[in-house]
Design a protein around this motif. Sequence first.
Motif, PDB file in Angstrom:
ATOM      1  N   PHE A 241      60.650  -9.821 -19.298  1.00 54.03           N
ATOM      2  CA  PHE A 241      61.776 -10.728 -19.559  1.00 54.03           C
ATOM      3  C   PHE A 241      61.396 -12.193 -19.342  1.00 54.03           C
ATOM      4  O   PHE A 241      62.240 -13.027 -19.055  1.00 54.03           O
ATOM      5  N   ALA A 242      60.103 -12.491 -19.434  1.00 56.10           N
ATOM      6  CA  ALA A 242      59.626 -13.877 -19.352  1.00 56.10           C
ATOM      7  C   ALA A 242      58.740 -14.121 -20.561  1.00 56.10           C
ATOM      8  O   ALA A 242      57.616 -13.618 -20.622  1.00 56.10           O
ATOM      9  N   PRO A 243      59.249 -14.866 -21.570  1.00 55.59           N
ATOM     10  CA  PRO A 243      58.446 -15.074 -22.775  1.00 55.59           C
ATOM     11  C   PRO A 243      57.097 -15.706 -22.446  1.00 55.59           C
ATOM     12  O   PRO A 243      57.023 -16.596 -21.605  1.00 55.59           O
ATOM     13  N   GLY A 244      56.056 -15.195 -23.076  1.00 60.68           N
ATOM     14  CA  GLY A 244      54.719 -15.758 -22.869  1.00 60.68           C
ATOM     15  C   GLY A 244      54.025 -15.227 -21.635  1.00 60.68           C
ATOM     16  O   GLY A 244      52.918 -15.661 -21.313  1.00 60.68           O
ATOM     17  N   ALA A 245      54.645 -14.259 -20.950  1.00 57.19           N
ATOM     18  CA  ALA A 245      54.016 -13.733 -19.731  1.00 57.19           C
ATOM     19  C   ALA A 245      52.746 -12.979 -20.092  1.00 57.19           C
ATOM     20  O   ALA A 245      52.670 -12.325 -21.133  1.00 57.19           O
ATOM     21  N   SER A 246      51.753 -13.076 -19.232  1.00 58.74           N
ATOM     22  CA  SER A 246      50.561 -12.238 -19.393  1.00 58.74           C
ATOM     23  C   SER A 246      50.041 -11.891 -18.011  1.00 58.74           C
ATOM     24  O   SER A 246      50.690 -12.169 -17.011  1.00 58.74           O
ATOM     25  N   GLY A 247      48.831 -11.300 -17.994  1.00 62.42           N
ATOM     26  CA  GLY A 247      48.355 -10.591 -16.822  1.00 62.42           C
ATOM     27  C   GLY A 247      48.229 -11.364 -15.517  1.00 62.42           C
ATOM     28  O   GLY A 247      48.048 -12.579 -15.493  1.00 62.42           O
ATOM     29  N   ASN A 248      48.309 -10.590 -14.439  1.00 60.44           N
ATOM     30  CA  ASN A 248      48.073 -11.134 -13.094  1.00 60.44           C
ATOM     31  C   ASN A 248      46.617 -11.535 -12.958  1.00 60.44           C
ATOM     32  O   ASN A 248      45.756 -11.133 -13.749  1.00 60.44           O
ATOM     33  N   VAL A 249      46.338 -12.240 -11.891  1.00 60.58           N
ATOM     34  CA  VAL A 249      44.949 -12.429 -11.454  1.00 60.58           C
ATOM     35  C   VAL A 249      44.335 -11.030 -11.336  1.00 60.58           C
ATOM     36  O   VAL A 249      44.978 -10.102 -10.856  1.00 60.58           O
ATOM     37  N   CYS A 250      43.108 -10.895 -11.815  1.00 64.27           N
ATOM     38  CA  CYS A 250      42.452  -9.581 -11.862  1.00 64.27           C
ATOM     39  C   CYS A 250      41.892  -9.216 -10.471  1.00 64.27           C
ATOM     40  O   CYS A 250      41.137 -10.000  -9.893  1.00 64.27           O
ATOM     41  N   THR A 251      42.260  -8.039  -9.986  1.00 69.06           N
ATOM     42  CA  THR A 251      41.876  -7.674  -8.606  1.00 69.06           C
ATOM     43  C   THR A 251      40.366  -7.695  -8.392  1.00 69.06           C
ATOM     44  O   THR A 251      39.876  -8.288  -7.428  1.00 69.06           O
ATOM     45  N   GLU A 252      39.640  -7.038  -9.291  1.00 69.18           N
ATOM     46  CA  GLU A 252      38.198  -6.935  -9.032  1.00 69.18           C
ATOM     47  C   GLU A 252      37.516  -8.298  -9.172  1.00 69.18           C
ATOM     48  O   GLU A 252      36.568  -8.598  -8.435  1.00 69.18           O
ATOM     49  N   ASP A 253      38.020  -9.144 -10.062  1.00 69.58           N
ATOM     50  CA  ASP A 253      37.438 -10.490 -10.189  1.00 69.58           C
ATOM     51  C   ASP A 253      37.741 -11.308  -8.929  1.00 69.58           C
ATOM     52  O   ASP A 253      36.892 -12.053  -8.429  1.00 69.58           O
ATOM     53  N   MET A 254      38.970 -11.157  -8.414  1.00 67.07           N
ATOM     54  CA  MET A 254      39.347 -11.911  -7.212  1.00 67.07           C
ATOM     55  C   MET A 254      38.548 -11.435  -5.995  1.00 67.07           C
ATOM     56  O   MET A 254      38.012 -12.259  -5.235  1.00 67.07           O
ATOM     57  N   VAL A 255      38.438 -10.122  -5.830  1.00 62.64           N
ATOM     58  CA  VAL A 255      37.691  -9.577  -4.680  1.00 62.64           C
ATOM     59  C   VAL A 255      36.220  -9.991  -4.786  1.00 62.64           C
ATOM     60  O   VAL A 255      35.593 -10.395  -3.798  1.00 62.64           O
ATOM     61  N   HIS A 256      35.681  -9.925  -5.993  1.00 66.70           N
ATOM     62  CA  HIS A 256      34.294 -10.329  -6.225  1.00 66.70           C
ATOM     63  C   HIS A 256      34.077 -11.784  -5.799  1.00 66.70           C
ATOM     64  O   HIS A 256      33.132 -12.121  -5.087  1.00 66.70           O
ATOM     65  N   MET A 257      34.997 -12.659  -6.225  1.00 67.01           N
ATOM     66  CA  MET A 257      34.882 -14.079  -5.849  1.00 67.01           C
ATOM     67  C   MET A 257      34.960 -14.250  -4.333  1.00 67.01           C
ATOM     68  O   MET A 257      34.137 -14.963  -3.734  1.00 67.01           O
ATOM     69  N   LEU A 258      35.946 -13.596  -3.711  1.00 64.16           N
ATOM     70  CA  LEU A 258      36.136 -13.766  -2.266  1.00 64.16           C
ATOM     71  C   LEU A 258      34.931 -13.245  -1.488  1.00 64.16           C
ATOM     72  O   LEU A 258      34.486 -13.867  -0.522  1.00 64.16           O
ATOM     73  N   HIS A 259      34.369 -12.112  -1.929  1.00 59.78           N
ATOM     74  CA  HIS A 259      33.182 -11.570  -1.249  1.00 59.78           C
ATOM     75  C   HIS A 259      31.984 -12.509  -1.431  1.00 59.78           C
ATOM     76  O   HIS A 259      31.223 -12.743  -0.497  1.00 59.78           O
ATOM     77  N   ALA A 260      31.829 -13.034  -2.648  1.00 60.06           N
ATOM     78  CA  ALA A 260      30.707 -13.954  -2.905  1.00 60.06           C
ATOM     79  C   ALA A 260      30.807 -15.170  -1.990  1.00 60.06           C
ATOM     80  O   ALA A 260      29.799 -15.752  -1.584  1.00 60.06           O
ATOM     81  N   MET A 261      32.049 -15.536  -1.626  1.00 60.19           N
ATOM     82  CA  MET A 261      32.272 -16.698  -0.742  1.00 60.19           C
ATOM     83  C   MET A 261      32.158 -16.318   0.726  1.00 60.19           C
ATOM     84  O   MET A 261      32.271 -17.190   1.598  1.00 60.19           O
TER      85      MET A 261
END
Length: 318
Positions: A241-261
Motif C-alpha cells: 500500500f505504498a506506491p513505489g515500494a521495493s525491497g528491504n536492505v538485504c540481510t546477507e549483504d548487510m551482515v557481510h558488510m558489518l562482519h567485514a568492518m
Amino acid sequence: MSNTPRLYIQEVSVRDGFQIEPQFVPTEHKVALINALSRTGLSKIEVTSFTSPKAIPNLADAEAVMQQIDRVPGVTYAVLVPNVRGCERALSCGVDEINVFMSASRSHNMANLRMLPEQSLAQFESIVEHVDGRAFMNASLSTAFGCPFEGEVAAEHVLDLIEKFVAMGMQGVSLCDTTGMANPRQVEELCAEALRRWPHIAFTAHFHNTRGMGLANVLAALRAGVRHFDASLGGLGGCPFAPGASGNVCTEDMVHMLHAMGYETGVDLPLLLQAAQTLPDIVGHDIPGQVVKAGPWTRRYPLPDSARAALEATQDSV
Ligand code: COA
Ligand code: ZN
C-alpha cells in the motif's frame, strides 16, 4: 577492532518480503525457510502478520506457519499485528513479540490500515492492555523518514509519536523507511535524538533500499547508537500500500558488510548465503542481493595464465 558493540540482526523476508510477492508462497516453503533461518544465528525472525487476509492475501496462512515452525531457543519469533483482532490471533499462537504498526503520515496510515493515526494509537493502547506482559511489545512507525504521498515527515512529529508509544508501555520502537526516502544525515540525527531521549527503549532501524541508500542508512543508524537492524534475505520486501515500494536492505549483504568492518552479529554468513541461494526457486525470480552473486569479499579468483606469465617474466628480469 576496539569499540565494536554486538549487533542484533532481525529477519523480515518471510513477512515484509513475502507480503508483496506476486505469487503466494506455499506454507511449507515458508516453514522450511524460517527453519533454515532459525539456525543461522539471527536474533529475531518476523514470521508473518495477523492482518486481514483480504488486505494481505500472501500471509493468510499466518496461524499455520506459526504452528508448524520449529522454534529455536534464543531466537525471538515476532509477528506484525494491525488491530486487537490480530493481537488475539497472535497470542493464540504463543508468539514471543507483537509488533504493532502505524504510519507517521496520515495518508499512508489510511492507505495501509484504513484508519486515522488516532485510531491506530487507540488500537495500540488496547493491544498493550490485552497483551498484559504475555509478549514483548514493539511499535513500528512506517513513513518515519518520508511519505510517498505527503513527502517530508517532521522529525518532531516522529518524536511525539515515540513519546506516546513509550507512555503506553511499548518496549521497542522500529523506525521504518517504508519507501527508501531516508538519507544518512537525517537517519543519524533522528536516531541519535530518539536514543538520547529514551535510552531504555530498544530502537530498531528498518530501511528499504528503494533509492540505493539502504546500507548507508544502516551505518548512519549504527553511528547514532542503534543496535537492532531489520533486513530481508535476498533484499525482498515492500509495502503493497505504498506506491513505489521495493525491497528491504538485504540481510546477507548487510551482515557481510558489518562482519567485514569487524562487528559481531552472531550470524553465520555462509549459512545465511545458503538460505539466500534457495530464494529464487521459492519466489520464482531473481533476487536483488549482491553478495550471493559476487561471493564474500574474501573470494579470490585464479590469475589468468597470461598475466601470471607476464608477472613471472618481470620477476626474472629483476
Ligand atoms: N485478522 C483477520 N481478519 C481481519 C483482521 C485481522 N487482524 N482485522 C479485520 N479482519 C477482517 C474483518 O473480519 C473483515 O472481514 P469480512 O469482510 O469477511 O467481514 C475484513 O477483515 C475487514 O475488516 P474491517 O475491520 O472493516 O477492516 P478494514 O477493511 O477497515 O481494514 C485492517 C483494516 C487493518 C484489517 C486492514 O487494512 C489490514 O489488515 N491492513 C494490513 C496492512 C498491512 O499489513 N500492510 C503491510 C505492512 S506495512
Ligand atoms: Zn518494511
